[in-house]
Design an enzyme around this catalytic site. Structure first.
Site, PDB file in Angstrom:
ATOM      1  N   SER A 126      38.373  15.472  38.338  1.00  0.00           N
ATOM      2  CA  SER A 126      39.444  14.821  37.449  1.00  0.00           C
ATOM      3  C   SER A 126      39.939  13.540  38.186  1.00  0.00           C
ATOM      4  CB  SER A 126      40.421  15.814  37.526  1.00  0.00           C
ATOM      5  OG  SER A 126      41.463  15.525  36.501  1.00  0.00           O
ATOM      6  N   HIS A 144      39.950  22.830  32.233  1.00  0.00           N
ATOM      7  CA  HIS A 144      39.600  21.538  33.239  1.00  0.00           C
ATOM      8  C   HIS A 144      39.762  22.123  34.770  1.00  0.00           C
ATOM      9  CE1 HIS A 144      40.579  17.550  34.408  1.00  0.00           C
ATOM     10  NE2 HIS A 144      41.623  18.061  35.015  1.00  0.00           N
TER      11      HIS A 144
END
Ligand code: GTR
Length: 413
Positions: A242, A384
């Site tokens: 990320s 995620h």
């Protein structure tokens, strides 16, 4: 009306107003687009044309002209300058355990100190090296943007975010440092770290901020690893998830000593195309995280078409080194399709080196990793995150590209 009822009503009214106020504040000013049909028509800046509009037909022109131009474009507009010099780097092993992980590995906790203009930054490195074979081994280095417990040197706490035992069992060293050692992930405190060593960066519109500082830190760790005889520094894979994946991509593009780049769910201003305006956009990222990118980058808020670059150019700057990007199926915020399309664009640069990418023409199905290709990719089922599934495929990718080992696909759990 009884007085106490009036007081209740007043208190209720105040709460109601406060609640509405908070909600209004939390409302995005811009609608998030998750609809492919609403992606605007866009033209990506040409990867294989110099700024003087000369075609790039071979790797010499790519390496001498176009690649440096691209790095400068990203320095100027996105991640900021990358200071390369410093006065001194010293290190000390603060804790060693030759019998870590039940004897399988040696743990070294290393304090790396980088000094410039009498200011210093201290990077705490956690490093496990397999005890066998007794020769320099390839390594994975994680830029840790989550809790420090994820990279617990004692192994009392184990986490799939950094599955050190799995990596050691596969014959690789595994290392990690935490982003807060370089620049706290905070819009005010981010200046308390690397930026103290380079004060000019603080006032320049193309000055680095937190993501640039984290990438700078990855290169300093590599400076240290080059002094560690147990590590084969020609085979270090840099991993980030990320916001850490944005940093791993920038660091690997900018520092060719990283032999492999892994950018996990890195999304906007990571591996995904900004021109698509799908999921997170430049204005959203600059508003929520004003301390990540240069002041100059703010000029492109709601103005993607003016960008002289897009993320396919950064991915291409990693060529010819193996590059692996990932997404998660439920993480539309990070635009899986836009990531895949960016990787496809980068293929033309790998081709200049005679390297054939085996990415399919369209995004592969969920949980169908593409490993046997200099540009690897998977879209994992789920949220995620950085998981054991992701790491298993990073290891397979490294086995193939670092060691030329055939891939033995194990049944997925
Ligand atoms: C989100 C941000 C993303 C990504 C993510 C993360 O809030 O919008 O760009 O960086 O955080 O780092 O987990």
């Amino acid at each position: 009306m009884e007085p106490h009822r009036t007081v209740y009503k007043l208190v209720y009214l105040i709460f109601l107003l406060l609640a509405i106020g908070t909600r209004l504040q939390a409302q995005p000013t811009e609608q998030v687009n998750y609809n492919e049909a609403k992606v605007p028509t866009y033209v990506l800046p040409a990867l294989l044309n110099t700024t003087a509009n000369r075609p790039v037909r071979n790797k010499t022109t790519w390496e001498k002209q176009r690649r440096p131009e691209i790095i400068r474009l990203f320095e100027e507009n996105v991640y900021g300058q990358m200071p390369r010099s410093y006065d001194r780097l010293t290190y000390s092993v603060t804790h060693e355990d030759a019998n870590a992980m039940g004897g399988k590995a040696t743990l070294n906790e290393v304090l790396i100190e980088v000094v410039n203009h009498a200011k210093s930054v201290k990077i705490n490195l956690v490093l496990f090296v397999p005890n066998q074979p007794k020769k320099p081994v390839p390594a994975f280095l994680l830029i840790n943007n989550r809790g420090k417990d994820n990279t617990d040197p004692t192994r009392a706490h184990k986490s799939d975010f950094w599955p050190a035992e799995m990596v050691i069992d596969s014959g690789y060293a595994i290392a990690a440092f935490h982003v807060s050692d370089l620049a706290p992930d905070d819009s005010v405190r981010y200046v308390n770290g690397v930026l103290q060593l380079y004060p000019d960066q603080l006032t320049a519109n193309n000055g680095m901020k937190a993501i640039g500082a984290w990438a700078w830190g990855a290169s300093r760790v590599l400076d240290y690893l080059e002094k560690d005889a147990t590590i084969d520094t020609k085979r270090v894979a840099l991993v980030g998830h990320s916001r850490g994946g944005k940093a791993s991509l920038w660091a690997a593009a900018e520092d060719p000593r990283f032999a492999m780049c892994i950018t996990n769910c890195s999304g906007n201003t990571g591996a995904a195309l900004s021109h698509r305006r799908f999921g997170e956009t430049i204005s959203r990222i600059n508003t929520t995280f004003p301390h990540w990118f240069t002041n100059n980058y703010k000029k492109f808020n709601n103005n993607e078409d003016a960008l002289p670059l897009d993320q396919h150019m950064l991915l291409a700057a990693v060529a010819p080194r193996p590059l692996y990007a990932t997404n998660a199926s439920k993480d539309l915020w990070a635009d899986p399709t836009g990531t895949f399309l960016a990787l496809k664009q980068a293929e033309s640069v790998y081709a200049l080196y005679g390297l054939t990418s085996h990415l399919p023409a369209r995004p592969p199905a969920i949980n169908h990793p593409i490993i046997n290709s200099p540009i690897g990719y998977h879209n994992r089922e789920g949220e995620h995150n950085l998981t054991a599934y992701d790491w298993r495929h990073f290891i397979q990718f490294a086995n193939l590209h670092f060691r030329h080992k055939p891939i033995r696909f194990k049944k997925e759990p």
